[in-house]
Design a protein around this motif. Structure first.
Motif, PDB file in Angstrom:
ATOM      1  N   TYR A  41      -2.073  -4.994   6.447  1.00  0.00           N
ATOM      2  CA  TYR A  41      -2.217  -3.617   5.974  1.00  0.00           C
ATOM      3  C   TYR A  41      -1.157  -2.728   6.630  1.00  0.00           C
ATOM      4  O   TYR A  41      -1.074  -2.637   7.848  1.00  0.00           O
ATOM      5  N   TYR A  88       0.850  -1.176   0.000  1.00  0.00           N
ATOM      6  CA  TYR A  88       0.000   0.000   0.000  1.00  0.00           C
ATOM      7  C   TYR A  88       0.892   1.235   0.000  1.00  0.00           C
ATOM      8  O   TYR A  88       1.848   1.326   0.767  1.00  0.00           O
ATOM      9  N   GLU A 122     -11.763   0.634   4.207  1.00  0.00           N
ATOM     10  CA  GLU A 122     -12.104   0.192   5.560  1.00  0.00           C
ATOM     11  C   GLU A 122     -11.868  -1.307   5.719  1.00  0.00           C
ATOM     12  O   GLU A 122     -11.357  -1.767   6.742  1.00  0.00           O
ATOM     13  N   GLU A 132      -9.743  -3.178   3.914  1.00  0.00           N
ATOM     14  CA  GLU A 132      -8.308  -3.433   3.832  1.00  0.00           C
ATOM     15  C   GLU A 132      -7.599  -3.084   5.145  1.00  0.00           C
ATOM     16  O   GLU A 132      -6.659  -3.768   5.542  1.00  0.00           O
ATOM     17  N   ILE A 133      -8.043  -2.046   5.815  1.00  0.00           N
ATOM     18  CA  ILE A 133      -7.429  -1.646   7.091  1.00  0.00           C
ATOM     19  C   ILE A 133      -7.569  -2.758   8.126  1.00  0.00           C
ATOM     20  O   ILE A 133      -6.694  -2.937   8.970  1.00  0.00           O
TER      21      ILE A 133
END
Length: 69
Positions: free
Chosen positions: A64, A24, A56, A58-59
């Motif tokens: 992550y 990311y 949201e 992915e967090i």
């Protein structure tokens, strides 16, 4: 903006789905992401903007982590 980058660690090999990794990156555009990663010897397969409900989700993933480049 946050972008999810799908890549292969070895730029000289044919991409194999099982070897695809993700990272990311925070950037303003896909072009900026490519510039930030240009010195790394990786094969970028796909860059995807991540926002809203997808961000949201992915967090919540334990992997992550936004890279600071």
């Amino acid at each position: 903006m946050i972008f999810k980058v799908y890549y292969q660690e070895n730029a000289n090999e044919v991409p194999v789905r099982e070897n695809t990794k993700t990272m990311y990156i925070e950037a303003e555009s896909q072009v900026e992401v490519r510039k930030k990663l240009s010195e790394r010897k990786i094969n970028i397969e796909f860059i995807q903007k991540v926002d809203g409900a997808y961000l949201e989700y992915e967090i919540l993933n334990e992997d992550y982590k936004v890279l600071e480049i």
